[in-house]
Design a protein around this motif. Structure first.
Motif, PDB file in Angstrom:
ATOM      1  N   ILE A 165      -8.820  -1.425  -4.271  1.00 36.38           N
ATOM      2  CA  ILE A 165      -8.938  -2.752  -3.208  1.00 36.38           C
ATOM      3  C   ILE A 165     -10.158  -3.492  -2.850  1.00 36.38           C
ATOM      4  O   ILE A 165      -9.560  -4.470  -2.775  1.00 36.38           O
ATOM      5  CB  ILE A 165      -8.571  -1.474  -1.986  1.00 36.38           C
ATOM      6  N   GLN A 202      -1.973   0.027  -3.615  1.00 38.04           N
ATOM      7  CA  GLN A 202      -3.369   1.015  -3.992  1.00 38.04           C
ATOM      8  C   GLN A 202      -2.362   2.311  -3.283  1.00 38.04           C
ATOM      9  O   GLN A 202      -1.444   2.175  -2.762  1.00 38.04           O
ATOM     10  CB  GLN A 202      -4.384   0.432  -2.106  1.00 38.04           C
ATOM     11  N   SER A 242      -2.686  -4.756  -2.762  1.00 38.10           N
ATOM     12  CA  SER A 242      -3.677  -4.217  -3.706  1.00 38.10           C
ATOM     13  C   SER A 242      -2.152  -3.557  -4.509  1.00 38.10           C
ATOM     14  O   SER A 242      -3.285  -2.717  -5.441  1.00 38.10           O
ATOM     15  CB  SER A 242      -4.199  -3.541  -2.409  1.00 38.10           C
ATOM     16  N   PRO A 298      -8.443   4.211  -4.449  1.00 34.43           N
ATOM     17  CA  PRO A 298      -8.764   3.772  -3.170  1.00 34.43           C
ATOM     18  C   PRO A 298      -9.783   2.058  -4.171  1.00 34.43           C
ATOM     19  O   PRO A 298      -9.649   1.008  -3.298  1.00 34.43           O
ATOM     20  CB  PRO A 298      -9.582   4.675  -2.513  1.00 34.43           C
ATOM     21  N   VAL A 304      -9.106   4.959   2.296  1.00 34.91           N
ATOM     22  CA  VAL A 304      -8.635   3.568   2.209  1.00 34.91           C
ATOM     23  C   VAL A 304      -8.813   3.038   3.882  1.00 34.91           C
ATOM     24  O   VAL A 304      -8.662   1.422   4.067  1.00 34.91           O
ATOM     25  CB  VAL A 304      -7.096   3.684   2.274  1.00 34.91           C
ATOM     26  N   TYR A 346     -10.195   4.141 -13.017  1.00 27.46           N
ATOM     27  CA  TYR A 346     -10.358   4.638 -11.461  1.00 27.46           C
ATOM     28  C   TYR A 346     -10.202   5.989 -10.964  1.00 27.46           C
ATOM     29  O   TYR A 346      -8.895   6.519 -11.730  1.00 27.46           O
ATOM     30  CB  TYR A 346      -9.458   3.786 -11.695  1.00 27.46           C
ATOM     31  N   VAL A 384       0.754  -0.840   0.299  1.00 22.97           N
ATOM     32  CA  VAL A 384       0.120   0.064   0.396  1.00 22.97           C
ATOM     33  C   VAL A 384       0.663   1.265   0.047  1.00 22.97           C
ATOM     34  O   VAL A 384       1.864   1.221   0.451  1.00 22.97           O
ATOM     35  CB  VAL A 384      -1.033  -0.275   1.173  1.00 22.97           C
TER      36      VAL A 384
END
Length: 315
Positions: A268, A261, A259, A265, A72, A59, A36
């Motif tokens: 995820i 990330q 993820s 977000p 998150v 995204y 992350v």
């Protein structure tokens, strides 16, 4: 022996419901995300829409650093993410001290060592000279491997893939050094031999170099692999087939959920769903990927694992 029709029908119904329960089984336990990122407001990623993935999805980014953290951490709560390796995780540590494991690799080793002494460094990651066109065995990078072994902390190394598909063409100013010919996981083997006590994980699955990855996992028991990025940027079938190729080869105990990330977000949700919605993976395999393998890799205590497994799931 002939089976009476009633017995045959009953057997079919039993088999059908057994298979349905098996295929529909979802993992509801604790999750560890080993990949992350946290950012400050000056990150150029804020406001940048992720271009279409190989699934055709885009995204939208968080608005700013505060919005990113909020989104998150809400997902950590929703999905029962009990530990997360967060690059520059010190930015979020006060908000989730029991969850955040602070990672960094963007500072000189002397600074990272001091940070570790002060209790603000748990993992050296994400080490990513790939974006600069350098291999991980470049002489300027070796000092990070040496430090990781010295401190006894895990190190996460970026190989391939990374950035959006076609990222070199979308963002040449940021990703201009990327080259597919520098992407094989095999580039780290001499370092693994030189530093045999390393706890190392390859980020992004090492896709598509499956045979090179198998070779490393076969040779070096201290190597793990996370499936971040590939679990939301590649088509679902490709991701699951890649995972099955590793599990079928005997390496299912070294796959880690991540993820990656960054400022999007929603990835995820998709990264978790890719694994949890799969009918091809057993519940045991999902549990290993989402939690068990990482708990072992990170050296969690029995007490920590017991607490995680009894924590209420809000899903």
């Amino acid at each position: 022996m002939a089976i009476p029709n009633t017995m045959f029908t009953t057997a079919l119904i039993f088999t059908f419901f057994s298979l349905s329960a098996y295929s529909a089984s979802k993992y509801m336990g604790p999750i560890i995300d080993v990949h992350v990122h946290a950012y400050e407001d000056d990150s150029p990623l804020f406001g940048l829409e992720h271009p279409p993935t190989l699934r055709g999805k885009t995204y939208r980014s968080a608005k700013n650093a505060a919005h990113l953290k909020q989104e998150v951490l809400q997902r950590f709560h929703k999905y029962n993410v009990v530990k997360a390796v967060v690059t520059t995780g010190e930015l979020w540590l006060e908000d989730a001290p029991s969850t955040i494991l602070v990672a960094n690799a963007a500072k000189p080793p002397s600074i990272l060592k001091k940070q570790h002494e002060l209790g603000y460094l748990d993992v050296i990651a994400e080490l990513a000279p790939f974006y600069e066109g350098k291999r991980l065995d470049h002489p300027s990078i070796e000092r990070y491997f040496k430090l990781a072994e010295e401190l006894g902390v895990p190190i996460g190394v970026h190989i391939f893939p990374g950035g959006p598909n076609f990222g070199l063409h979308y963002l040449p100013e940021m990703l201009g050094g990327m080259r597919a010919y520098n992407a094989s996981p095999g580039q780290i083997e001499n370092l693994l031999v030189k530093y045999p006590k390393l706890k190392l994980y390859i980020m992004h699955g090492g896709w598509p170099f499956i045979e090179d990855l198998k070779s490393l996992l076969y040779m070096h028991p201290n190597v793990y692999v996370d499936i971040a990025v590939v679990n939301w940027i590649l088509p679902e079938k490709e991701v699951i087939n890649y995972i099955l190729a590793l599990t079928d080869s005997g390496f299912g105990d070294r796959i880690l959920y991540g993820s990656d990330q960054m400022v999007w977000p929603d990835i995820i949700d998709d990264a978790i769903a890719t694994i949890n919605d799969s009918d091809a993976l057993t519940l045991t395999q999902k549990a290993d990927i989402f939690y068990n393998n990482a708990a072992k890799f990170l050296g969690l205590t029995n007490k920590q694992m017991s607490q995680h497994r009894t924590k209420k799931n809000t899903r």
